[in-house]
Design a protein around this motif. Structure first.
Motif, PDB file in Angstrom:
ATOM      1  N   ALA A  25     -54.198  38.193  49.739  1.00  0.00           N
ATOM      2  CA  ALA A  25     -54.432  37.391  50.947  1.00  0.00           C
ATOM      3  C   ALA A  25     -55.388  36.238  50.668  1.00  0.00           C
ATOM      4  CB  ALA A  25     -54.988  38.283  52.063  1.00  0.00           C
ATOM      5  N   ASP A  33     -64.869  36.142  43.855  1.00  0.00           N
ATOM      6  CA  ASP A  33     -64.486  37.559  43.655  1.00  0.00           C
ATOM      7  C   ASP A  33     -65.486  38.185  42.695  1.00  0.00           C
ATOM      8  OD1 ASP A  33     -61.471  39.107  44.133  1.00  0.00           O
ATOM      9  OD2 ASP A  33     -62.999  40.050  42.840  1.00  0.00           O
ATOM     10  N   ASN A  79     -43.488  44.445  44.407  1.00  0.00           N
ATOM     11  CA  ASN A  79     -42.555  44.391  45.547  1.00  0.00           C
ATOM     12  C   ASN A  79     -43.192  43.428  46.550  1.00  0.00           C
ATOM     13  OD1 ASN A  79     -41.551  46.935  47.996  1.00  0.00           O
ATOM     14  ND2 ASN A  79     -40.795  44.875  47.639  1.00  0.00           N
ATOM     15  N   THR A 117     -63.788  47.643  47.336  1.00  0.00           N
ATOM     16  CA  THR A 117     -65.030  47.978  48.040  1.00  0.00           C
ATOM     17  C   THR A 117     -64.796  47.863  49.549  1.00  0.00           C
ATOM     18  OG1 THR A 117     -65.900  45.723  48.337  1.00  0.00           O
ATOM     19  CG2 THR A 117     -66.361  46.799  46.212  1.00  0.00           C
ATOM     20  N   GLU A 136     -52.149  53.821  47.950  1.00  0.00           N
ATOM     21  CA  GLU A 136     -51.761  52.418  47.771  1.00  0.00           C
ATOM     22  C   GLU A 136     -52.491  51.505  48.744  1.00  0.00           C
ATOM     23  OE1 GLU A 136     -47.802  51.108  47.293  1.00  0.00           O
ATOM     24  OE2 GLU A 136     -47.389  52.516  45.692  1.00  0.00           O
ATOM     25  N   GLU A 165     -55.715  43.348  54.051  1.00  0.00           N
ATOM     26  CA  GLU A 165     -55.885  44.785  54.265  1.00  0.00           C
ATOM     27  C   GLU A 165     -57.207  45.160  54.923  1.00  0.00           C
ATOM     28  OE1 GLU A 165     -54.486  46.903  50.759  1.00  0.00           O
ATOM     29  OE2 GLU A 165     -55.742  48.589  51.377  1.00  0.00           O
ATOM     30  N   PHE A 206     -47.847  43.379  51.250  1.00  0.00           N
ATOM     31  CA  PHE A 206     -48.001  42.012  50.744  1.00  0.00           C
ATOM     32  C   PHE A 206     -47.565  41.000  51.807  1.00  0.00           C
ATOM     33  CE2 PHE A 206     -47.977  43.577  46.162  1.00  0.00           C
ATOM     34  CZ  PHE A 206     -49.333  43.327  46.014  1.00  0.00           C
TER      35      PHE A 206
END
Ligand code: FDA
Length: 421
Positions: free
Chosen positions: A14, A33, A51, A176, A365, A394, A407
């Motif tokens: 994202a 990051d 995928n 995290t 996942e 997420e 995704f």
């Protein structure tokens, strides 16, 4: 203090996607990051082939306490939009079953595509770099940045902060709960986190007879009651249910059927498995009894058919003797009562078992739960509490089914945010 229009925290699916799109709109964008390598989850996704979306994605394949929240972002940036981007980058892809699109070559193709999109937007990347603090600036009204960040590379000012740090799954590659903690500290409610798309485990004593079956796989229907938090108000929802492959493991069950249902499973709740979705075993057993000289175990194997491996058929039968003592595998079918055969058939068409837990974040996942969507705009993913602060991917309480949906949420939420910056 270095200044940017936008700081994106988290260079995963994202974050990179949003950063590239925002940069290409002319904004000065910094992505930070804490990991040395970006987008490690994309790299390991889809068995290394990523995928990357699902052609058939609709809001119905997403779990959230607010089931309508994902609708706007999914409609404004669709699987077809992402596929068009993949094709513009010349990435070869193929469709597996149920609308799932994968790279032909490697998940790295998607990572390289996202990095090229960031380059096209002149996005600055800092990694590895830790963000120690994010705070709304005290005097933002005077034309100064709305946020101040303390990072390993010094202080940064930004007009927008986009939090894209994902969930807790796979801690060993840098997952995290930074985003959820930041959200909470700045006054947002967090829907409790839990591992999802994860194998389920059973009490070792209960599971002992099935341990030798590790590796056995078959198609089943699996269902569990719809958790209250996911039910539409004042309406009793149908159970969550999937027809997919099941895999026996040493500690319990896995495979697509279990990963799917795990996102709906709540502790102490039962799973119901239909081992032969196409066969009514009660009917088949009673028919087989007519004029039969066979032992139950033989008739049982025939009734279950080739779709159920014999090792599983016989192990499962042996575990049922405690429920109906007359159903010994060596009993003659002709000697058994119809109602006992019916009970046996129904037990396999509705095998009810209660997991004792999951394999946890190390094997999950995704992470279900996250920043409560009631605190965010569904159009811009901006916080209603802290203007200029956005949450995408997420970290938000939106969780897709298995099959490319997560995704797609990363792309759709990332684009909705980028367009609003
Ligand atoms: P993502 O996890 O991608 O990125 C978060 C980034 O934030 C990471 O780069 C991390 O290092 C960084 N970060 C974390 N904490 C930070 C901090 N404190 N400071 C700075 N940076 C920080 N989905 C799908 O649709 N199809 C698939 O094939 C698969 N396959 C798959 C396989 C496996 C093994 C897993 C674990 C997951 C999948 N998924 C999937 C799920 C998918 O990978 C996931 O939903 C998305 O990557 C989420 O994208 P985000 O950008 O939100 O988080």
């Amino acid at each position: 203090m270095q200044r940017f229009d936008v700081v994106v925290i988290g260079a995963g699916a994202a974050g990179l996607f949003c950063a590239g799109a925002a940069g290409q709109r002319g904004l000065r964008v910094l992505v930070i990051d804490h990991a040395a390598k970006v987008a490690e989850k994309i790299r390991i996704s889809g068995g290394g082939r990523c995928n990357f979306t699902n052609r058939e994605a609709t809001p119905a394949q997403f779990l959230s306490e607010n089931p309508h929240f994902a609708r706007s972002a999914l409609a404004s940036y669709t699987p077809q939009d992402f596929l068009a981007l993949v094709e513009r980058h010349g990435i070869a892809w193929h469709e597996k079953h149920k609308g799932q699109l994968f790279c032909d070559r490697s998940a790295d193709d998607i990572i390289q595509m996202l990095l090229k999109e960031c380059d096209a937007g002149q996005v600055t990347r800092w990694q590895p770099c830790c963000v120690r603090d994010v705070r709304p600036a005290p005097d933002a009204a005077a034309g100064r940045p709305r946020f101040e960040l303390d990072t390993d590379r010094g202080p940064v000012g930004a007009h927008h902060v986009v939090v894209a740090t994902g969930g807790l799954s796979i801690p060993k590659i840098g997952a995290t709960d930074f985003g959820q903690r930041l959200a909470e500290r700045l006054g947002h409610r967090i829907v409790p986190l839990r591992p999802a798309l994860v194998p389920l485990t059973f009490d070792p004593a209960v599971w002992a007879p099935f341990v030798p079956l590790a590796g056995v796989s078959l198609e089943v229907t699996v269902s569990t009651p719809m958790p209250e938090a996911l039910q539409a108000k004042r309406r009793k929802a149908a159970p969550a249910s999937f027809v997919e492959d099941l895999l026996f493991t040493h500690r319990g069950l896995s495979g697509p059927a279990i990963l799917q249902i795990s996102s709906f499973w709540v502790p102490d709740e039962a799973l119901t498995l239909d081992l032969t979705p196409q066969r009514d075993l009660a009917v088949l057993l009673k028919q087989a009894k007519i004029g039969s000289r066979k032992q139950l175990s033989t008739a049982w194997g025939i009734a279950l058919g080739e779709a159920v491996p014999q090792r599983l058929a016989q192990t499962w039968l042996a575990t049922q003797a405690h429920a109906v003592p007359t159903l010994r595998p060596d009993a003659l079918l002709a000697d058994l009562r119809d109602r006992d055969l019916e009970a046996l058939g129904q037990a396999a068409n509705q095998w009810t078992i209660v997991p004792n837990g999951t394999e946890g974040y190390a094997k999950a996942e995704v992470t279900a739960g996250g920043v409560d969507t009631r605190e965010l705009s569904s159009q811009t993913l901006e916080s209603r509490r802290v203007p200029g602060l956005h949450f995408i991917g997420e970290v938000v309480d939106v969780t897709g089914w298995l099959g490319g949906y997560n995704f797609q949420w990363a792309w759709s939420s990332g684009m909705a945010c980028a367009r609003a910056l």
